[in-house]
Design a protein around this motif. Structure first.
Motif, PDB file in Angstrom:
ATOM      1  N   LEU A  86       8.739   9.368  13.246  1.00  0.00           N
ATOM      2  CA  LEU A  86       8.270  10.736  13.415  1.00  0.00           C
ATOM      3  C   LEU A  86       6.843  10.820  13.923  1.00  0.00           C
ATOM      4  O   LEU A  86       6.427  11.857  14.417  1.00  0.00           O
ATOM      5  CB  LEU A  86       8.397  11.503  12.085  1.00  0.00           C
ATOM      6  CG  LEU A  86       9.833  11.734  11.595  1.00  0.00           C
ATOM      7  CD1 LEU A  86       9.831  12.442  10.252  1.00  0.00           C
ATOM      8  CD2 LEU A  86      10.630  12.547  12.609  1.00  0.00           C
ATOM      9  N   TYR A 130      10.296  20.788  11.613  1.00  0.00           N
ATOM     10  CA  TYR A 130       9.320  19.990  12.367  1.00  0.00           C
ATOM     11  C   TYR A 130       8.929  20.702  13.670  1.00  0.00           C
ATOM     12  O   TYR A 130       7.744  20.745  14.033  1.00  0.00           O
ATOM     13  CB  TYR A 130       9.885  18.614  12.691  1.00  0.00           C
ATOM     14  CG  TYR A 130      10.030  17.683  11.509  1.00  0.00           C
ATOM     15  CD1 TYR A 130       8.952  17.411  10.666  1.00  0.00           C
ATOM     16  CD2 TYR A 130      11.246  17.046  11.238  1.00  0.00           C
ATOM     17  CE1 TYR A 130       9.070  16.546   9.596  1.00  0.00           C
ATOM     18  CE2 TYR A 130      11.378  16.172  10.176  1.00  0.00           C
ATOM     19  CZ  TYR A 130      10.295  15.928   9.350  1.00  0.00           C
ATOM     20  OH  TYR A 130      10.410  15.070   8.284  1.00  0.00           O
ATOM     21  N   ARG A 153      -1.613  13.251   3.511  1.00  0.00           N
ATOM     22  CA  ARG A 153      -1.143  14.136   4.579  1.00  0.00           C
ATOM     23  C   ARG A 153      -1.830  13.750   5.877  1.00  0.00           C
ATOM     24  O   ARG A 153      -2.972  13.291   5.879  1.00  0.00           O
ATOM     25  CB  ARG A 153      -1.434  15.599   4.244  1.00  0.00           C
ATOM     26  CG  ARG A 153      -0.791  16.088   2.978  1.00  0.00           C
ATOM     27  CD  ARG A 153      -1.060  17.568   2.771  1.00  0.00           C
ATOM     28  NE  ARG A 153      -0.372  18.390   3.752  1.00  0.00           N
ATOM     29  CZ  ARG A 153       0.427  19.426   3.450  1.00  0.00           C
ATOM     30  NH1 ARG A 153       0.625  19.740   2.178  1.00  0.00           N
ATOM     31  NH2 ARG A 153       1.004  20.123   4.390  1.00  0.00           N
ATOM     32  N   LYS A 154      -1.130  13.981   6.978  1.00  0.00           N
ATOM     33  CA  LYS A 154      -1.708  13.707   8.294  1.00  0.00           C
ATOM     34  C   LYS A 154      -1.977  14.982   9.080  1.00  0.00           C
ATOM     35  O   LYS A 154      -2.412  14.926  10.223  1.00  0.00           O
ATOM     36  CB  LYS A 154      -0.765  12.801   9.093  1.00  0.00           C
ATOM     37  CG  LYS A 154      -0.592  11.406   8.489  1.00  0.00           C
ATOM     38  CD  LYS A 154       0.293  10.535   9.363  1.00  0.00           C
ATOM     39  CE  LYS A 154       0.435   9.132   8.767  1.00  0.00           C
ATOM     40  NZ  LYS A 154       1.310   8.268   9.613  1.00  0.00           N
ATOM     41  N   ASP A 155      -1.701  16.140   8.456  1.00  0.00           N
ATOM     42  CA  ASP A 155      -1.883  17.406   9.163  1.00  0.00           C
ATOM     43  C   ASP A 155      -3.233  18.048   8.899  1.00  0.00           C
ATOM     44  O   ASP A 155      -3.494  19.179   9.307  1.00  0.00           O
ATOM     45  CB  ASP A 155      -0.763  18.386   8.802  1.00  0.00           C
ATOM     46  CG  ASP A 155      -0.710  18.711   7.303  1.00  0.00           C
ATOM     47  OD1 ASP A 155      -1.523  18.148   6.543  1.00  0.00           O
ATOM     48  OD2 ASP A 155       0.157  19.513   6.900  1.00  0.00           O
ATOM     49  N   VAL A 162       3.437  12.315  11.109  1.00  0.00           N
ATOM     50  CA  VAL A 162       3.962  12.987   9.916  1.00  0.00           C
ATOM     51  C   VAL A 162       3.956  11.985   8.773  1.00  0.00           C
ATOM     52  O   VAL A 162       4.466  10.875   8.911  1.00  0.00           O
ATOM     53  CB  VAL A 162       5.399  13.510  10.142  1.00  0.00           C
ATOM     54  CG1 VAL A 162       5.962  14.114   8.863  1.00  0.00           C
ATOM     55  CG2 VAL A 162       5.421  14.543  11.265  1.00  0.00           C
ATOM     56  N   SER A 163       3.374  12.358   7.653  1.00  0.00           N
ATOM     57  CA  SER A 163       3.320  11.444   6.513  1.00  0.00           C
ATOM     58  C   SER A 163       4.608  11.547   5.701  1.00  0.00           C
ATOM     59  O   SER A 163       5.328  12.556   5.786  1.00  0.00           O
ATOM     60  CB  SER A 163       2.134  11.787   5.605  1.00  0.00           C
ATOM     61  OG  SER A 163       2.378  12.985   4.884  1.00  0.00           O
ATOM     62  N   GLU A 191       4.733  14.807   3.772  1.00  0.00           N
ATOM     63  CA  GLU A 191       5.114  15.961   4.575  1.00  0.00           C
ATOM     64  C   GLU A 191       6.624  15.951   4.845  1.00  0.00           C
ATOM     65  O   GLU A 191       7.274  17.006   4.835  1.00  0.00           O
ATOM     66  CB  GLU A 191       4.334  15.962   5.877  1.00  0.00           C
ATOM     67  CG  GLU A 191       2.839  16.209   5.710  1.00  0.00           C
ATOM     68  CD  GLU A 191       2.052  15.859   6.957  1.00  0.00           C
ATOM     69  OE1 GLU A 191       2.203  16.565   7.961  1.00  0.00           O
ATOM     70  OE2 GLU A 191       1.305  14.855   6.918  1.00  0.00           O
ATOM     71  N   ALA A 192       7.187  14.771   5.064  1.00  0.00           N
ATOM     72  CA  ALA A 192       8.632  14.663   5.278  1.00  0.00           C
ATOM     73  C   ALA A 192       9.397  15.014   4.001  1.00  0.00           C
ATOM     74  O   ALA A 192      10.493  15.579   4.066  1.00  0.00           O
ATOM     75  CB  ALA A 192       8.986  13.251   5.737  1.00  0.00           C
ATOM     76  N   TYR A 224       5.036  21.591  13.989  1.00  0.00           N
ATOM     77  CA  TYR A 224       4.275  20.518  14.647  1.00  0.00           C
ATOM     78  C   TYR A 224       4.323  20.525  16.177  1.00  0.00           C
ATOM     79  O   TYR A 224       3.475  19.906  16.819  1.00  0.00           O
ATOM     80  CB  TYR A 224       4.781  19.160  14.168  1.00  0.00           C
ATOM     81  CG  TYR A 224       4.544  18.910  12.694  1.00  0.00           C
ATOM     82  CD1 TYR A 224       3.260  18.700  12.192  1.00  0.00           C
ATOM     83  CD2 TYR A 224       5.606  18.884  11.802  1.00  0.00           C
ATOM     84  CE1 TYR A 224       3.042  18.477  10.851  1.00  0.00           C
ATOM     85  CE2 TYR A 224       5.401  18.658  10.442  1.00  0.00           C
ATOM     86  CZ  TYR A 224       4.111  18.451   9.973  1.00  0.00           C
ATOM     87  OH  TYR A 224       3.901  18.234   8.637  1.00  0.00           O
ATOM     88  N   GLU A 228       7.330   7.011   9.080  1.00  0.00           N
ATOM     89  CA  GLU A 228       6.138   6.562   9.796  1.00  0.00           C
ATOM     90  C   GLU A 228       6.482   5.908  11.127  1.00  0.00           C
ATOM     91  O   GLU A 228       5.711   5.978  12.087  1.00  0.00           O
ATOM     92  CB  GLU A 228       5.346   5.610   8.908  1.00  0.00           C
ATOM     93  CG  GLU A 228       4.718   6.327   7.707  1.00  0.00           C
ATOM     94  CD  GLU A 228       4.074   5.383   6.709  1.00  0.00           C
ATOM     95  OE1 GLU A 228       4.443   4.191   6.702  1.00  0.00           O
ATOM     96  OE2 GLU A 228       3.206   5.827   5.950  1.00  0.00           O
ATOM     97  N   MET A 244       2.419  23.272   7.500  1.00  0.00           N
ATOM     98  CA  MET A 244       3.352  22.860   6.451  1.00  0.00           C
ATOM     99  C   MET A 244       2.881  23.354   5.084  1.00  0.00           C
ATOM    100  O   MET A 244       1.709  23.616   4.857  1.00  0.00           O
ATOM    101  CB  MET A 244       3.485  21.327   6.464  1.00  0.00           C
ATOM    102  CG  MET A 244       4.652  20.795   5.638  1.00  0.00           C
ATOM    103  SD  MET A 244       6.224  21.603   5.986  1.00  0.00           S
ATOM    104  CE  MET A 244       6.558  21.011   7.649  1.00  0.00           C
TER     105      MET A 244
END
Length: 398
Positions: free
Chosen positions: A252, A285, A197-199, A255-256, A259-260, A289, A249, A340
């Motif tokens: 977006l 989204y 995850r990137k969040d 967002v990983s 997550e998508a 985000y 990647e 998310m």
């Protein structure tokens, strides 16, 4: 010496890794099959006769080298043979030999060389006979009446829990075995890079989202683990072909792919029409985000109902949900949860995945269904949303 003779063998054409392909090369437009083998044998016999009777002590060994081992006739008894997805002719021949259906892989390859329909063998499980000629075995594999079918169709948007029930009804494998097999998604083939995850939120490794909805043929000896592995494999194939991760990647940012995938499951659950899958994804989204939605949450009823399904509680309609249901701090899929969700909430299909990977551009934060076909109207402001809701009430949708 016989070793110096060119007996006319034509090396069968091979694909990658030396396996025979389903198409074959022929010299001067003629088959290089059994006719050459028999001719070579006759030539060897003539030469051996010229050498003298004593040379016949090695005839059996020469015969085995020159003549392709093959059973005669239609065979007896019964055997089950699986033709796997992407299997080459040599792979099928190997499976037939292992089941004692044909005597040698080479015999099956040669039979396939002489039958242009051999490329039409379909993946699946086949009921054949033991110890039959390669030609007869090929004929049985080309006859769909011999295909053992035990199909199950998993619709788009089904949760893992619901999927286990469908599979159990079809296979009689207990739901508990599917649940046990699903505890380790990576053991079922999900690569570890998916669980990123990137969040900044902790990753919850779940099989949810990776059980691709499709029609599957279930082998008689299938296990819960093998069935789920097949579904994960299909997911990886589909997302690989559509370059899902690369698209997310590259387009977006921040967002990983995981997550998508969560967003794809949300749009699969919320969109009433396939035309709106991408727009619903964009709303998700934007809410989470972009920072311009007051709570920074999803505020979608489907997340609450997913939690209810997980704990075995009756799901509710939007009208039945009050503040206690909508904002329950003990619910990890809380409607008011900031950011998310921990995991996907179902297993989305290809169109939902495509919509989440490359959603249309727009500042929408709201949507509501406005016709009986499930189409939604989208809005950037709450005032516009209220006007759309009025249209929906006039149409008798809400």
């Amino acid at each position: 010496m016989i070793d110096d003779l060119d007996l006319g063998f034509d090396e069968p054409e091979r694909g990658e890794k030396g396996r025979h392909r389903r198409g074959f090369r022929k010299r001067d437009g003629k088959s290089g099959g059994r006719g050459k083998t028999i001719f070579a044998l006759l030539m060897a016999l003539v030469l051996l006769g010229g050498i003298g009777g004593g040379a016949f002590y090695g005839f059996d060994r020469i015969q085995n080298f020159l003549v392709t081992p093959d059973y005669d006739g239609a065979g007896t008894g019964e055997a089950l043979v699986e033709v796997k997805q992407g299997a080459l002719i040599a792979d099928i021949g190997d499976a037939l030999v292992a089941a004692d259906v044909v005597k040698s892989t080479k015999a099956f390859i040669e039979a396939a060389e002489e039958n242009a329909l051999s490329k039409n063998i379909q993946p699946g499980l086949y009921k054949v006979r033991k110890q039959m000629s390669a030609e007869n075995a090929l004929t049985m594999l080309l006859d769909r009446k011999n295909k053992v079918t035990n199909q199950v169709t998993i619709p788009e948007g089904r949760t893992a829990k619901n999927t286990y029930k469908l599979l159990s009804e079809k296979t009689k494998i207990p739901v508990k075995e599917f649940e046990a097999a699903a505890k380790d998604p990576e053991a079922l083939g999900v690569p570890d890079w998916w669980f990123v995850r990137k969040d900044g939120k902790k990753v919850t490794k779940s099989i949810e989202g990776f059980l691709y909805p499709d029609t599957y043929e279930i082998a008689p000896n299938a296990t819960a683990e093998s069935i789920l592995k097949d579904m994960v494999g299909t997911f990886l194939t589909v997302t690989g072909e559509m370059k899902f991760a690369e698209t997310v990647e590259g387009g977006l940012g921040g967002v990983s792919p995981y997550e998508a995938l969560i967003v794809a499951s949300l749009s699969q659950a919320e969109a009433g029409n396939k035309d709106d899958l991408g727009k619903v994804a964009r709303v998700a989204y934007n809410r989470v985000y972009k920072g311009n939605f007051p709570c920074g949450c999803l505020e979608m009823d489907v997340t609450v109902n997913y939690y209810y399904e997980l704990i075995g509680k009756k799901t509710l309609s939007s009208k039945e949900m009050g503040p206690a249901e909508m904002d329950n701090p003990k619910n990890p899929y809380n409607r008011k949860l900031r950011g998310m969700l921990p995991t996907p909430i179902n297993n989305p299909g290809k169109e939902a995945l495509a919509g989440a990977a490359n959603p249309p551009k727009g500042g929408w934060l709201f949507f509501v269904a406005i016709d009986k076909e499930g189409h939604s109207a989208f809005a950037e402001t709450y005032e516009e949303q209220k006007r759309n809701e009025a249209k929906a009430r006039e149409a008798g949708i809400i």
